[in-house]
Design an enzyme around this catalytic site. Structure first.
Site, short mmCIF file in Angstrom:
data_model
loop_
_atom_site.label_atom_id
_atom_site.label_comp_id
_atom_site.label_asym_id
_atom_site.label_seq_id
_atom_site.Cartn_x
_atom_site.Cartn_y
_atom_site.Cartn_z
N ASP A 405 0.79 -1.56 -0.46
CA ASP A 405 0.28 0.03 -0.22
C ASP A 405 1.31 1.06 -0.48
OD1 ASP A 405 -2.40 -0.88 0.77
OD2 ASP A 405 -1.44 -1.78 1.84
N THR A 406 0.54 2.31 -1.11
CA THR A 406 1.76 3.12 -1.79
C THR A 406 0.47 4.42 -1.74
OG1 THR A 406 2.92 0.98 -2.01
CG2 THR A 406 3.62 3.16 -3.18
N THR A 407 1.86 5.44 -1.76
CA THR A 407 1.77 6.45 -2.80
C THR A 407 2.34 6.68 -3.61
OG1 THR A 407 0.25 8.70 -2.47
CG2 THR A 407 2.36 8.91 -1.44
#
Length: 607
Positions: A405-407
């Site tokens: 889970d990343t931006t």
């Protein structure tokens, strides 16, 4: 009405509650839309919208408020790096399901003053005083992996050091100015975005479920984000603890986080949880400037990525394979195009699982990026059938995939500087641990170490694990063309290549290239596995894996792929397919074009 809640980029096969959640979301979406499709458009595809164009500056992030923070910094005279740091800080508050200062950061910066691409690896290391044998003893007999929660998967958070390294080289405004918008939002509050609420609710369920298998201290995390359950969309959320932490960093700089009061709070807390970290581990951390590697595709386009310990080379390997076939001879949604992309991914990831690791411990073979090796790998693809299993290439490894889970964000300024930045806490919001009064969660990136002592990615003291997060850049005829990325674990290199194929082979515009239906292949060997054929390789690996596709892929294509031997599932939530942002620059006029991800809450905007 609250949305049905799902967490992050976790692929369905890896999440015990995800299949039912996906069905719930699909049912909710169907009920809301009543079978109605997209409206008409005067130009372009009816399933997309216009890209954004501007001249002076552009930002594309996963949250509209973070995009506006970046633009405010640009208008105040900040560089693209200043604006990217400011946006990243804001996203750590506003999108805690994807990133935060408890995680790591990678970036590519195009510097117009020199005409060069600069890469930075801001990933953290394991405790220097803990060996693999000691870790295995703590995990217990029979353990084959590091758990995703608690103290054992924590590595030193690298983001803050990377911010200051980037700022020292390319910043114009004081760091206090860059952090000020987030400090204000953290104290005064911001309204929670709909997709982020969805991830928060599912994160809570996941952590509560994992408590039974791997008990850990969730009290501080619950108090920070879930005191009254997950916030509803539009609800005002505040994080005064994070505001205090950022204020100390703004005043004391990088050393405050790694040697000062914040460092002492982090280490004292982690050691109470059973971690082997010391203050010396944090004080010793530093980011690394690395060379950016570029591989030619066709028509003058080059894809550029960062080297291991990231998985950026996987996208470059896919490019070297796919340029051996003219994909444009078929329709974009055809079985042939999806088959070649999938097989190229499987071939590249066989090498990812074998060779990608911290180069300080095991350098990747140089042949991985050669055109000759790409042709040899392409020759292994059967154009009519899915190959049951692909082995890693016969390359010499030095002796010494899971979801995320990343931006991702990108910013460009009036001088032509372009920043491609990705930041993550890895699985979920991280490992569930929040130090007393700090307002951010520690990453669980250490889960990606292998426990096989013979593997290049084996756990070792003061070592960086294999990393999924990768920023990207594209050149055209040797000039800077596009800063882009696509968040989401093993989806990232697949997504980079699909966007490039959409642009180059099929002539889509920047927004259409991201909105078009995607595929995501999941399965096969991972860098966390024991080496294939080794004594420790006792795991049953599904080498063929599963090919997930979005509903926009034609039904006839799905059936054709199944007839070719692929295991295909239609996935309707959009979650496994990542989150795309992009900025392209016209080399003649300097005008920027921006695009954002329809599967997130994001916004591309300029001035």
């Amino acid at each position: 009405m609250r949305l049905i809640s799902l967490m992050g980029a976790c692929v369905l096969a890896a999440c015990p509650v995800a299949a039912q959640d996906a069905a719930n979301v699909a049912d909710t979406t169907a009920a809301a839309t009543q079978g109605i499709g997209p409206g008409a458009r005067p130009v372009g595809a009816d399933w997309s919208r216009s890209p954004v164009v501007a001249r002076e500056g552009m930002a594309a992030t996963a949250h509209p408020l973070a995009t506006q923070v970046a633009l405010d910094i640009l208008k105040a005279g900040g560089s693209a790096v200043d604006a990217a740091i400011a946006a990243n800080a804001a996203l750590g508050l506003m999108e805690p399901t994807g990133n935060g200062i408890g995680g790591d950061l990678f970036a590519i910066v195009y510097d117009p003053a020199t005409g060069h691409l600069h890469g930075i690896n801001g990933s953290g290391r394991s405790p220097a005083g803990q060996t693999l044998e000691q870790l295995r003893a703590r995990l217990g007999d029979g353990a084959t992996s590091i758990p995703p929660v608690g103290p054992l998967p924590v590595t030193v958070p690298g983001t803050v050091d990377a911010w200051f390294a980037l700022h020292d080289r390319f910043g114009k405004l004081p760091m206090a100015d860059n952090l000020a918008p987030t400090i204000r939002y953290a104290r005064e509050g911001h309204p929670v975005a709909p997709v982020i609420e969805m991830y928060l609710a599912r994160a809570l369920r996941s952590y509560e479920a994992r408590q039974e298998e791997h008990p850990f201290d969730f009290a501080n995390a619950r108090a920070t984000w879930f005191a009254d359950g997950p916030p509803a969309p539009g609800e005002i959320f505040r994080n005064p603890d994070l505001a205090d932490t950022l204020e100390r960093i703004a005043a004391g700089g990088r050393d405050e986080f790694y040697e000062g009061e914040t460092a002492r709070i982090m280490v004292d807390y982690l050691r109470r949880q059973g971690s082997a970290f010391t203050l010396a581990d944090f004080a010793a951390h530093e980011s690394e400037w690395v060379d950016v590697a570029c591989v030619a595709y066709r028509d003058g386009y080059e894809l550029c990525e960062l080297p291991p310990n990231s998985q950026g080379y996987a996208a470059l390997q896919m490019v070297n394979i796919l340029k051996n076939v003219d994909l444009a001879q078929w329709e974009r949604g055809s079985a042939q195009v999806l088959h070649y992309i999938t097989e190229a991914k499987r071939l590249a990831f066989a090498d990812v699982a074998r060779f990608y690791a911290d180069p300080d411990f095991a350098a990747a073979p140089a042949e991985l990026l050669s055109e000759e090796y790409g042709r040899a790998r392409f020759a292994l693809i059967d154009p009519e059938r899915a190959t049951p299993a692909f082995a890693a290439g016969d390359l010499v490894a030095p002796q010494l995939e899971g979801p995320g889970d990343t931006t991702y964000l990108t910013v460009a300024d009036r001088d032509g500087m372009m920043v491609s930045l990705i930041q993550s806490n890895y699985r979920g919001m991280g490992g569930g641990l929040v130090a007393d009064g700090l307002g951010f969660m520690f990453q669980d990136r250490g889960e990606l170490f292998s426990l096989d002592p013979e593997h290049p990615n084996a756990y070792a003291p003061a070592k960086r694990p294999f990393h999924t997060i990768i920023p990207a850049f594209v050149k055209k005829d040797g000039k800077p063309f596009m800063s882009f990325g696509l968040m989401g674990g093993g989806m990232q290199p697949q997504g980079h290549v699909q966007v490039l194929v959409n642009l180059v082979d099929f002539g889509m515009n920047l927004q259409e290239a991201g909105d078009a239906a995607r595929l995501m292949h999941d399965g096969g060997r991972q860098p966390t596995d024991a080496l294939a054929g080794s004594a420790a390789d006792s795991m049953a690996v599904d080498d063929l894996g599963t090919l997930f596709v979005e509903p926009g892929i034609p039904a006839a294509t799905v059936e054709a792929l199944r007839a070719m031997g692929h295991k295909v599932e239609i996935e309707r939530t959009g979650i496994p397919f990542g989150g795309y942002q992009a900025i392209a620059r016209d080399p003649e006029s300097g005008v920027y074009t921006g695009a954002t991800e329809m599967r997130k809450d994001g916004q591309a905007s300029g001035y």
